[in-house]
Design a protein around this motif. Structure first.
Motif, short mmCIF file in Angstrom:
data_model
loop_
_atom_site.label_atom_id
_atom_site.label_comp_id
_atom_site.label_asym_id
_atom_site.label_seq_id
_atom_site.Cartn_x
_atom_site.Cartn_y
_atom_site.Cartn_z
N SER A 259 -16.46 -20.97 58.35
CA SER A 259 -17.58 -21.01 59.28
C SER A 259 -18.04 -19.63 59.74
CB SER A 259 -17.21 -21.84 60.52
OG SER A 259 -16.02 -21.34 61.11
N ARG A 260 -17.16 -18.63 59.65
CA ARG A 260 -17.51 -17.30 60.17
C ARG A 260 -16.79 -16.24 59.35
NH1 ARG A 260 -18.22 -17.02 66.67
NH2 ARG A 260 -19.65 -15.25 66.77
N VAL A 261 -17.47 -15.13 59.08
CA VAL A 261 -16.88 -14.02 58.33
C VAL A 261 -17.08 -12.76 59.15
CG1 VAL A 261 -16.81 -12.76 56.16
CG2 VAL A 261 -17.46 -15.18 56.16
N ILE A 262 -15.97 -12.19 59.61
CA ILE A 262 -15.99 -11.06 60.54
C ILE A 262 -15.60 -9.78 59.79
CG2 ILE A 262 -15.06 -10.13 62.69
CD1 ILE A 262 -14.18 -13.15 63.25
N GLY A 263 -16.47 -8.80 59.83
CA GLY A 263 -16.18 -7.52 59.19
C GLY A 263 -15.72 -6.49 60.20
N ILE A 264 -14.64 -5.80 59.88
CA ILE A 264 -14.13 -4.75 60.78
C ILE A 264 -14.72 -3.41 60.34
CG2 ILE A 264 -12.09 -3.78 61.88
CD1 ILE A 264 -12.42 -6.84 62.09
N LEU A 265 -15.39 -2.75 61.27
CA LEU A 265 -16.03 -1.46 61.02
C LEU A 265 -15.43 -0.42 61.93
CD1 LEU A 265 -19.93 -1.87 60.87
CD2 LEU A 265 -18.45 -0.99 59.07
N LYS A 266 -14.96 0.68 61.37
CA LYS A 266 -14.56 1.82 62.19
C LYS A 266 -15.83 2.57 62.59
CE LYS A 266 -10.64 3.63 60.97
NZ LYS A 266 -9.62 4.41 60.25
N ALA A 267 -15.85 3.17 63.77
CA ALA A 267 -17.05 3.86 64.27
C ALA A 267 -17.35 5.13 63.47
CB ALA A 267 -16.87 4.19 65.75
N TYR A 268 -16.44 5.51 62.59
CA TYR A 268 -16.67 6.56 61.61
C TYR A 268 -16.11 6.00 60.31
CZ TYR A 268 -11.94 7.49 63.40
OH TYR A 268 -10.64 7.36 63.82
N THR A 269 -15.82 6.81 59.32
CA THR A 269 -15.34 6.29 58.04
C THR A 269 -14.10 7.03 57.59
OG1 THR A 269 -17.66 5.94 57.44
CG2 THR A 269 -16.05 5.63 55.70
N THR A 270 -13.14 6.29 57.00
CA THR A 270 -11.95 6.92 56.41
C THR A 270 -11.63 6.23 55.09
OG1 THR A 270 -10.39 5.42 57.50
CG2 THR A 270 -10.97 7.44 58.69
N ARG A 271 -10.86 6.91 54.27
CA ARG A 271 -10.26 6.26 53.10
C ARG A 271 -9.01 7.01 52.70
NH1 ARG A 271 -13.41 5.97 47.48
NH2 ARG A 271 -11.45 4.90 47.02
N PRO A 341 -23.50 12.57 63.74
CA PRO A 341 -24.28 12.23 62.56
C PRO A 341 -23.92 10.84 62.04
CG PRO A 341 -23.17 14.37 62.32
CD PRO A 341 -22.54 13.66 63.48
N VAL A 342 -24.91 10.11 61.58
CA VAL A 342 -24.72 8.81 60.94
C VAL A 342 -25.47 8.83 59.61
CG1 VAL A 342 -25.22 6.34 61.05
CG2 VAL A 342 -24.43 7.54 63.10
N CYS A 343 -24.78 8.46 58.56
CA CYS A 343 -25.40 8.42 57.23
C CYS A 343 -26.27 7.17 57.12
CB CYS A 343 -24.33 8.44 56.14
SG CYS A 343 -24.97 8.21 54.47
N VAL A 369 -27.63 11.30 53.71
CA VAL A 369 -28.80 11.66 54.51
C VAL A 369 -28.47 11.25 55.94
CG1 VAL A 369 -31.24 11.23 54.93
CG2 VAL A 369 -30.37 11.29 52.58
N TYR A 370 -28.39 12.22 56.83
CA TYR A 370 -27.92 11.96 58.20
C TYR A 370 -29.05 11.81 59.20
CZ TYR A 370 -23.10 13.08 56.83
OH TYR A 370 -21.86 13.08 56.25
N GLU A 371 -28.78 10.94 60.17
CA GLU A 371 -29.59 10.86 61.38
C GLU A 371 -28.67 11.21 62.54
OE1 GLU A 371 -31.39 7.16 63.89
OE2 GLU A 371 -32.14 7.35 61.83
#
Length: 427
Positions: A259-271, A341-343, A369-371
């Motif tokens: 019924s629901r699909v929840i995505g976890i997003l970090k406020a920045y990005t890592t790998r 900055p946000v890509c 491309v950043y904003e």
């Protein structure tokens, strides 16, 4: 239908453990549906920190039944060690269920993983060396060992023989390693039979009956969307499907029950590991994100590569998973930057691209491309509602929500169980 999927919307390490633990008190079952002990979740309860590698995060919630589904690959020694560690800390692990159809990581799978990665040299994938990939390869090649095989020595021996027929040729003739004895492997695996027996079950039946009886079931993915074997940044991916569709095959439930699909997003990005990463930082900002965010792999201990938020991959995750909600984590880590900055797009061969390129070559050449968004300096760790956040922090979250294509229903403002702002209930 009271079934939810919770998964990583980036390259993993987004804070799924915290999100699952937050929901754990409201759900009846938490199910790991893919991956193995190459995934790691950190859950903070009070002043206690728990590092989980193979077990579902729901094992820390007393009323919840944790389940290891058929799509998971299981290293018995790691699993038993993890259970023992939790028992020593007073955590009740007796409700754990393990699918009899889950595949076992054998000692020879670990050996093959390590020697293959070493042999690749500069072309290495960046695996954890825990035998995950070779175990999934055995599964697809139909020479894998399943949990249920531990209870039939004859079948187990036949399967180990079949697997080692080819692997010993490779180990001795290509890698100049010693051949592995069939009897030795069988003997080692049989040791685990009695220890695992109390947990082994027909989890497909259990979970479907639970859903029929209106129980709430949470399916928890390891790794993240961009590490999916089909939909990730191939070949720098894991060997299974962390995306939402993997929950159906990895746990044995139909898609109409979710019924629901929840995505976890970090406020920045890592790998962690090798592979393209358009917003990766190699300067003081990258080091600050790593230090403040405690960006070290739970399972590997490796420093995570850090970069600014990438809205392109967030939109992609929304699409391939059918995300209904986002849980934004680690917003507090960004406190102190004047501008963030946000890509919002990529530049590839002089052209602006706003969707993830399907071509591996194009993605390798993508430039962000950043904003620029205004930052904040106030401590947000004590915020209990969205209105408690500074205006710039609110605006940052709203901007990410608009760029990513799904509503943000919760925000993490600290590592603790209670340091979460719940905007909309997930259940």
């Amino acid at each position: 239908m009271p079934a939810l999927v919770l998964l990583g919307a980036q390259w993993g390490d987004e804070g799924k453990g915290k999100a699952t633990d937050l929901l754990g008190g409201s759900v009846d079952y938490v199910v790991r549906y893919q991956g193995g002990n190459n995934a790691g979740h950190t859950v903070v309860v009070g002043d206690q920190k728990y590092a989980l590698h193979l077990l579902p995060s729901g094992i820390l919630s007393p009323g919840c039944t944790p389940v290891i589904g058929n799509g998971v690959v299981v290293d018995p020694s790691v699993l038993l060690s993890e259970l023992s560690g939790l028992n020593e800390r007073g955590v009740d692990t007796s409700k754990l269920l393990i699918s009899g159809n889950a595949h076992i990581i054998t000692p020879y799978n670990v050996t093959v993983d390590k020697v293959t990665e070493r042999f690749l040299g500069k072309r290495k994938i960046g695996t954890t060396g825990r035998g995950i990939g070779p175990t999934y390869a055995d599964k697809i090649n139909r020479v894998g060992i399943r949990v249920q095989d531990l209870y039939d020595e004859s079948i187990l021996t036949q399967k180990v023989e079949a697997a080692l027929d080819v692997k010993n040729q490779i180990l001795t003739k290509l890698y100049n390693r010693r051949a592995i004895a069939v009897d030795q492997v069988v003997e080692e695996l049989l040791v685990y039979a009695d220890k695992l027996a109390p947990y082994v079950a027909d989890t497909v039946l259990v979970l479907n009956q639970a859903l029929e009886n209106d129980k709430v079931v949470l399916f928890e993915g390891g790794q993240g969307t961009l590490l999916d074997i089909d939909h990730g940044t191939y070949p720098f991916v894991t060997s299974s499907n962390p995306t939402a569709g993997g929950a159906c095959t990895g746990a044995g439930v139909g898609p109409t029950k979710i019924s629901r699909v929840i995505g976890i997003l970090k406020a920045y990005t890592t790998r962690v590991g090798a592979g393209p990463f358009p917003t990766e930082l190699f300067d003081e900002d990258g080091e600050a994100l790593r230090r403040i965010g405690g960006e070290k792999g739970v399972t590997t201990g490796r420093d995570r590569r850090c970069g600014w938020f990438d809205a392109v991959i967030a939109r992609y995750a929304t699409r391939v998973n059918g995300l209904t909600d986002f849980f934004l984590t680690k917003l507090d880590v960004l406190t102190g930057w004047e501008q963030i900055p946000v890509c919002v797009a990529y530049e590839i061969d002089g052209k602006r691209v706003e969707e993830l390129p399907y071509s591996q070559t194009d993605f390798h050449h993508a430039k962000p491309v950043y904003e620029m968004l205004p930052g904040w300096s106030e401590d947000i760790s004590k915020a209990k509602s969205f209105s408690d956040l500074p205006k710039n922090a609110q605006d940052y979250a709203k901007a990410l929500e608009e760029m990513s294509g799904a509503p943000i229903s919760a925000i993490g403002v600290g590592p603790g169980r209670n340091e979460t702002i719940e905007i909309n209930s997930f259940i």
